[in-house]
Design a protein around this motif. Structure first.
Motif, PDB file in Angstrom:
ATOM      1  N   TYR A   1      14.953   8.602 -18.325  1.00 38.37           N
ATOM      2  CA  TYR A   1      14.990   7.257 -18.888  1.00 38.37           C
ATOM      3  C   TYR A   1      13.759   7.014 -19.752  1.00 38.37           C
TER       4      TYR A   1
ATOM      5  N   THR B   1      20.779  -3.435 -11.598  1.00 42.35           N
ATOM      6  CA  THR B   1      22.111  -3.297 -12.166  1.00 42.35           C
ATOM      7  C   THR B   1      23.035  -2.715 -11.102  1.00 42.35           C
TER       8      THR B   1
ATOM      9  N   PRO C   1      24.235  -4.064 -17.640  1.00 41.91           N
ATOM     10  CA  PRO C   1      23.892  -3.012 -18.617  1.00 41.91           C
ATOM     11  C   PRO C   1      24.650  -3.226 -19.931  1.00 41.91           C
ATOM     12  N   THR C   2      24.121  -2.662 -21.008  1.00 41.69           N
ATOM     13  CA  THR C   2      24.767  -2.702 -22.318  1.00 41.69           C
ATOM     14  C   THR C   2      24.841  -1.288 -22.868  1.00 41.69           C
TER      15      THR C   2
ATOM     16  N   ILE D   1      21.174  -0.375 -22.910  1.00 41.16           N
ATOM     17  CA  ILE D   1      20.391  -0.492 -21.678  1.00 41.16           C
ATOM     18  C   ILE D   1      21.244   0.028 -20.531  1.00 41.16           C
ATOM     19  N   ASP D   2      20.650   0.937 -19.762  1.00 39.21           N
ATOM     20  CA  ASP D   2      21.398   1.562 -18.669  1.00 39.21           C
ATOM     21  C   ASP D   2      20.916   1.137 -17.286  1.00 39.21           C
ATOM     22  N   LEU D   3      19.707   0.653 -17.186  1.00 43.68           N
ATOM     23  CA  LEU D   3      19.150   0.357 -15.858  1.00 43.68           C
ATOM     24  C   LEU D   3      18.197  -0.812 -15.947  1.00 43.68           C
TER      25      LEU D   3
ATOM     26  N   THR E   1      14.525  -2.440 -24.785  1.00 45.72           N
ATOM     27  CA  THR E   1      14.087  -2.603 -23.385  1.00 45.72           C
ATOM     28  C   THR E   1      12.956  -3.620 -23.275  1.00 45.72           C
TER      29      THR E   1
END
Length: 477
Positions: free
Chosen positions: A137, A104, A84-85, A88-90, A58
């Motif tokens: 998160y 995102t 996102p990956t 990484i969500d947000l 991040t």
């Protein structure tokens, strides 16, 4: 029912009292504690490692977006940067008023964190979007100055996957560690049983040894460990007990034989006098009864002294003793009572000991020398300042003692000339044994060697404590 429960509890206590079970319980308990600590440390390290990895990802994406925003308007950001990956969500870009400028894809109108001051970087733990309490998160919030003002870049990774990894590892640990404990407990029980098997064999052998079987010995394992040392120590103890038992049996037999001889003589004469109805004449009393009675008296005294020395129950009363006075008195006694020539070399030496016991030891040595001397006996005192001992040498010009008999002659009831000693009232075979015990009680020793006179030298050595007039000259008497 109560009786059965009592028996179960008693049986459990008996089993737990055994070393093998205690070792297994202690080893398993210690391993359980160790595994629990290891599991806790492992899960903690894994959690911190996963969080550190998430922070690294991040932080790198937040730096990348912040660098792009310094020269590029927010609306012109590449869509790939905001995608996102797996890690990484947000991603959100929030202005100074807390409005989400870009994010995102999805319902991301509510900022994950409040805007920050320009140039600041924050790490957020357990961050939640308002209205969505189910998702937590781990995020990095970095504030950066752009041509359009200060914005805060928020890049977050959901903590759910991290928690799931921890739960999976914890479940594996909870399933595997008990199996490890069971295997270690079984292995400990088996190995401790094999280790303690020699102890059980030793116990069984000792339990089978009786007073009449002291020649038996416990088996010594080939492990060369503490159990082998225990077996060797017990065998050494059994050797001592066997030797003591043999000495006791021999001592009782010899003592009975020695006591029998004067008693037979006394009883024979008394029976003869009783059968004839006559009294015992004065010559028989003087020549037979009194010598045999004195011999019996002396023999009983010697036996009592040796018995006390074996038990070590009566310590000698120690005091300062002028050893030269003891020697001088014995020399005068010999010259008055014996036909042999007695010479002496006396030094003024003081020792710490029992005067009566030392007198008796010297008398036994000199009487023994007089009995075997042809014409002369010599008594010599000397002092070894280096070793701190006083020495009394008693020499005679008799036949001497063969080298192979010198160790045996100080044993109890030992006679090298049975025919001569048996008829001698002073030859019970205990004299030198008594001297040996007295010397040991004083911390000294008795040795037998060849004499310059051609016969035997008996050397009595006594430690010196508090020497007075150490440089006094010798006097010949």
């Amino acid at each position: 029912m109560a009786l059965s429960l009592h028996r179960v509890v008693a049986g459990a206590r008996t089993r737990l009292a055994r070393v093998r079970v205690r070792l297994t319980v202690v080893a398993t308990a210690l391993l359980a504690v160790g595994l629990a600590i290891a599991a806790g440390v492992m899960l903690l390290v894994l959690h911190q490692s996963l969080l550190s990895t998430a922070d690294g990802v991040t932080r790198a994406r937040a730096s990348e977006i912040a660098d792009a925003l310094r020269t590029t308007p927010v609306a012109s950001l590449d869509a790939g940067v905001l995608a996102p990956t797996t890690s990484i969500d947000l991603i959100q870009v929030v202005d100074a008023d807390g409005r989400v400028l870009v994010a995102t894809p999805g319902d991301r109108d509510v900022p994950l964190a409040a805007p920050g001051a320009a140039g600041s970087t924050r790490t957020l733990d357990d961050a939640r979007i308002a209205g969505d309490d189910d998702t937590k998160y781990r995020a990095t919030a970095r504030a950066v100055s752009t041509p359009g003002g200060v914005v805060t870049v928020i890049v977050a990774a959901a903590e759910g996957p991290i928690d799931r990894v921890l739960l999976i590892v914890a479940a594996i640990v909870a399933a595997v560690f008990p199996l490890i404990l069971v295997m270690i407990a079984v292995a400990t029980y088996v190995l401790s049983g094999r280790t303690l098997a020699p102890v059980e064999r030793i116990r069984a052998r000792v339990a089978a040894i009786t007073g009449s079987g002291l020649d038996q010995r416990v088996p010594v394992p080939t492990t060369r460990d503490e159990i082998a040392d225990l077996a060797e120590t017990m065998n050494a103890m059994l050797d001592r007990l066997d030797a003591a038992h043999r000495r006791h049996v021999q001592f009782v037999g010899d003592a009975s034989h020695e006591l029998r001889s004067p008693l037979v003589t006394l009883l024979g004469l008394l029976d003869l006098a009783a059968s004839r109805g006559d009294g015992v004449d004065q010559a028989t009393v003087a020549q037979v009864l009194l010598p045999e009675a004195r011999r019996l008296h002396d023999l009983i005294d010697d036996l009592l002294l040796l018995a006390r020395s074996d038990e070590s129950a009566t310590p000698l009363p120690m005091s300062d003793v002028d050893l030269d006075d003891v020697v001088d008195a014995d020399v005068r006694r010999l010259r008055d009572d014996t036909p042999v020539t007695v010479t002496a070399e006396v030094h003024a030496i003081r020792v710490r000991g029992d005067r009566e016991a030392l007198t008796r030891a010297l008398r036994n040595l000199t009487d023994n020398a007089v009995r075997h001397a042809r014409t002369s006996v010599r008594i010599t005192m000397s002092q070894n300042y280096a070793d701190g001992v006083a020495t009394i040498d008693v020499d005679d010009d008799g036949p001497g003692i063969p080298a192979h008999d010198r160790g045996r002659v100080i044993e109890r009831f030992t006679r090298l000339d049975e025919a001569r000693s048996r008829g001698d009232a002073g030859g019970s075979g205990l004299g030198l044994a008594i001297v040996t015990e007295i010397a040991r009680a004083h911390g000294g020793s008795l040795t037998i060697d060849d004499s310059p006179l051609g016969g035997t030298r008996a050397r009595l050595t006594i430690p010196v404590d508090g020497i007075e007039d150490a440089q006094s000259t010798a006097t010949s008497r």
